[in-house]
Design an enzyme around this catalytic site. Structure first.
Site, PDB file in Angstrom:
ATOM      1  N   HIS A 295      12.920  15.623  58.837  1.00 49.06           N
ATOM      2  CA  HIS A 295      14.248  15.041  59.060  1.00 49.06           C
ATOM      3  C   HIS A 295      15.231  15.422  57.955  1.00 49.06           C
ATOM      4  O   HIS A 295      16.326  15.918  58.216  1.00 49.06           O
ATOM      5  CB  HIS A 295      14.172  13.511  59.179  1.00 49.06           C
ATOM      6  CG  HIS A 295      13.277  13.051  60.293  1.00 49.06           C
ATOM      7  ND1 HIS A 295      12.920  11.736  60.467  1.00 49.06           N
ATOM      8  CD2 HIS A 295      12.659  13.741  61.287  1.00 49.06           C
ATOM      9  CE1 HIS A 295      12.133  11.637  61.523  1.00 49.06           C
ATOM     10  NE2 HIS A 295      11.950  12.838  62.037  1.00 49.06           N
TER      11      HIS A 295
ATOM     12  N   ASP B  69      12.081  10.965  67.136  1.00 50.05           N
ATOM     13  CA  ASP B  69      10.928  10.772  66.222  1.00 50.05           C
ATOM     14  C   ASP B  69      10.889   9.340  65.707  1.00 50.05           C
ATOM     15  O   ASP B  69       9.840   8.698  65.647  1.00 50.05           O
ATOM     16  CB  ASP B  69      11.072  11.669  64.978  1.00 50.05           C
ATOM     17  CG  ASP B  69      10.423  13.028  65.141  1.00 50.05           C
ATOM     18  OD1 ASP B  69      10.011  13.366  66.263  1.00 50.05           O
ATOM     19  OD2 ASP B  69      10.338  13.753  64.123  1.00 50.05           O
ATOM     20  N   GLU B  70      12.059   8.848  65.308  1.00 46.70           N
ATOM     21  CA  GLU B  70      12.136   7.493  64.733  1.00 46.70           C
ATOM     22  C   GLU B  70      11.665   6.469  65.767  1.00 46.70           C
ATOM     23  O   GLU B  70      10.989   5.490  65.436  1.00 46.70           O
ATOM     24  CB  GLU B  70      13.563   7.156  64.274  1.00 46.70           C
ATOM     25  CG  GLU B  70      14.222   8.176  63.348  1.00 46.70           C
ATOM     26  CD  GLU B  70      13.617   8.268  61.954  1.00 46.70           C
ATOM     27  OE1 GLU B  70      12.512   7.752  61.736  1.00 46.70           O
ATOM     28  OE2 GLU B  70      14.254   8.880  61.078  1.00 46.70           O
TER      29      GLU B  70
HETATM   30 FE   LIG Z   1      11.538   7.094  60.132  1.00 44.06          FE
HETATM   31 FE   LIG Z   2      13.386   9.830  59.360  1.00 43.65          FE
END
Ligand SMILES: [Fe+2]
Ligand SMILES: [Fe+2]
Length: 398
Positions: free
Chosen positions: A184, A266-267
C-alpha cells in the site's frame, strides 16, 4: 486559540513548503472531533534542541503506558485457537502469486513507453486539487509507518511472533498481513513521486520521524484490545481509501481511482479477518470481550499516524485530519459509523449472561455512536458560527 495563518499547502511541490499549515478556512474546520482529540502529544518546553525535541525523538505519548493487563491464564485461549485461526483467518490472505503488485498500476520503467506513461500520469494529476494530494500524502505516510504496526501486533500476548518466523497461525497471519500491507505505502509512494506534485524529501523526513516515534494504541499487550483496535483501523482505512478512490473518479482520473480502490479492497479483506477474530472472542468470552470493547472505545481509537511530525509543525496530524474531514475522506461521522458497524457486526445488543459490569459496557458501546454524532453536529455548528464572524476567521470557534 489563535491559529497559525499560512495559506500554503503542506508538502506541495508547487510551493516547496515544509509546513503542514492550511488555508484559514481549513483551520476553521479543524473540529475537535473524537478522532482529533486523540492527538496525545507532549508539547515539550524542553530546550534540548530546536522545537524542544531530540532530533530523533518526536512527540511522546502523554498517557500512562499500561502493559500486560490481560490475565495470564487467558493466553491459553489464543493458544487453543491456533487451529481455528488456520482454518478461519489464514483463508483471508491471498496467495502472493494472485496478489496485485504496485507495478501493475504504475508506468513500467523497463518499457519503451515509460516516459510517455509518466507524462500521462502527470497530466491526469494536474486535474486533481492540492487538498486531495494533502490527504493522499497523509494516507501514504500512515501506510509507510508499517514497521510500527507489525511491532504493535507483536506486542500482543499469546499471539506474537516469538521467533520472527514462528509457525503459529497467529504469527503466519501477522507476517503475511504485513507483507500485503507493504504494497500500500509502496504504491502510493511511487505514484506520488511520479506525480511531481509533492515535496518528496519533506514527506520522506516525516516518514522517518513517524517510524521513530512509534505509537501506543493503548492495547496493553492484550489481544482482546489489539484485535478490536485492528478491526476498527482496517475499516477506517477501507473507508478512507474508498473515498480517495471516489474523489479521483469524480475528477476524471480513473487510474488513480483504481489504484486507491484496489488498496481499499485489501483493507476490507483484512477487516473481515480481524472482525472474525473478535467475533470468536465474543463467542468464547462475551463478558471479557465486551469489557475490552468498551475499554478501547473509552480510550478512543487513536489514529496510527497521530504522532506525525515533519520536524517543524506541531499540529501536522491535526491539520492533515482537518483536510481529510473537509474533503469527506475520513470524518468524525465515519468514526461513529465504524463503531456502529462493529456494534452490529458483533451483535452487541444481543449479548446475554453478562455480569453487571459487562452490561454497563454493553450499554456504553451501544449508546456511543449517537452520542458521538450529537457531539459532532454541535462541533459543526460551532465551526459554522465561527466562519460567519469575520474577525473570528483564525480561531477554532471553541
Ligand atoms: Fe490495513
Ligand atoms: Fe493499508
Amino acid at each position: 486559540m489563535a491559529l497559525k495563518l499560512n495559506t500554503n499547502g503542506p508538502f506541495l511541490q508547487s510551493q516547496k513548503l515544509s509546513s503542514f499549515a492550511l488555508p484559514p478556512m481549513a483551520n476553521n474546520l479543524s473540529l475537535r472531533s473524537p478522532k482529533f482529540v486523540m492527538a496525545s502529544t507532549l508539547r515539550s518546553g524542553s530546550k534540548e534542541v530546536e522545537n524542544g525535541r531530540k532530533p530523533f525523538m518526536p512527540p511522546r505519548e502523554v498517557h500512562v503506558q499500561v502493559t500486560h493487563s490481560m490475565p495470564p491464564q487467558k493466553i491459553e485461549i489464543f493458544k487453543s485457537l491456533d487451529e481455528w485461526a488456520e482454518q478461519n483467518i489464514l483463508v483471508h490472505l491471498k496467495p502472493v502469486e494472485k496478489c496485485w503488485q504496485p507495478q501493475d498500476f504504475l508506468p513500467d520503467p523497463s518499457s519503451e513507453g515509460f516516459e510517455e506513461q509518466v507524462n500521462e500520469l502527470r497530466e491526469r494529476a494536474k486535474e486533481i486539487p492540492d487538498d486531495y494530494f494533502v490527504v493522499l500524502v497523509g494516507d501514504m505516510i500512515t501506510e509507510e509507518a508499517l514497521p510500527t504496526y507489525q511491532t504493535m501486533l507483536n506486542t500482543l500476548d499469546g499471539v506474537r511472533d516469538e521467533t520472527g518466523a514462528s509457525l503459529t497461525s497467529w504469527a503466519i497471519w501477522t507476517r503475511a498481513w504485513t507483507a500485503e500491507e507493504n504494497r500500500h505505502g509502496d504504491l502510493l509512494n511511487k505514484y506520488l513521486y511520479l506525480s511531481g506534485r509533492v515535496d518528496m524529501r519533506q514527506i520522506e523526513k516525516t516518514i522517518q520521524y513517524l517510524i521513530g516515534s512509534g505509537m501506543d494504541p493503548r492495547t496493553e499487550n492484550s489481544p482482546y484490545l489489539g484485535f478490536i483496535y485492528t478491526s476498527f483501523q482496517e475499516r477506517a482505512t477501507f473507508v478512507s481509501h474508498g473515498n480517495t478512490a471516489r474523489l479521483a473518479k469524480e475528477r476524471g482520473d480513473l487510474k488513480l481511482a483504481q489504484l486507491c480502490g484496489t488498496i481499499a479492497s485489501d483493507e476490507k479483506r483484512h477487516e473481515t479477518a480481524y472482525t472474525k477474530i473478535v467475533e470468536k472472542l465474543f463467542e468464547i468470552d462475551p463478558n471479557g470481550t465486551v469489557l475490552a470493547f468498551a475499554d478501547m472505545m473509552r480510550k478512543k481509537i487513536s489514529m496510527p499516524a497521530h504522532l506525525m511530525y515533519d520536524g517543524k509543525d506541531d499540529n501536522l496530524f491535526e491539520n492533515f485530519s482537518a483536510v481529510a474531514q473537509r474533503l469527506g475522506v475520513y470524518t468524525a461521522r465515519d468514526y461513529a459509523d465504524i463503531l456502529e458497524f462493529l456494534v452490529g457486526r458483533w451483535k452487541i445488543e444481543e449479548l446475554t449472561g453478562l455480569s453487571g459490569e459487562g452490561q454497563k459496557a454493553q450499554d456504553y458501546v451501544c449508546g456511543l455512536p449517537p452520542r458521538i454524532r450529537r457531539l459532532e453536529e454541535r462541533a459543526q455548528g460551532r465551526a459554522k458560527e465561527a466562519r460567519n464572524i469575520p474577525s473570528a476567521g483564525f480561531t477554532t470557534g471553541k
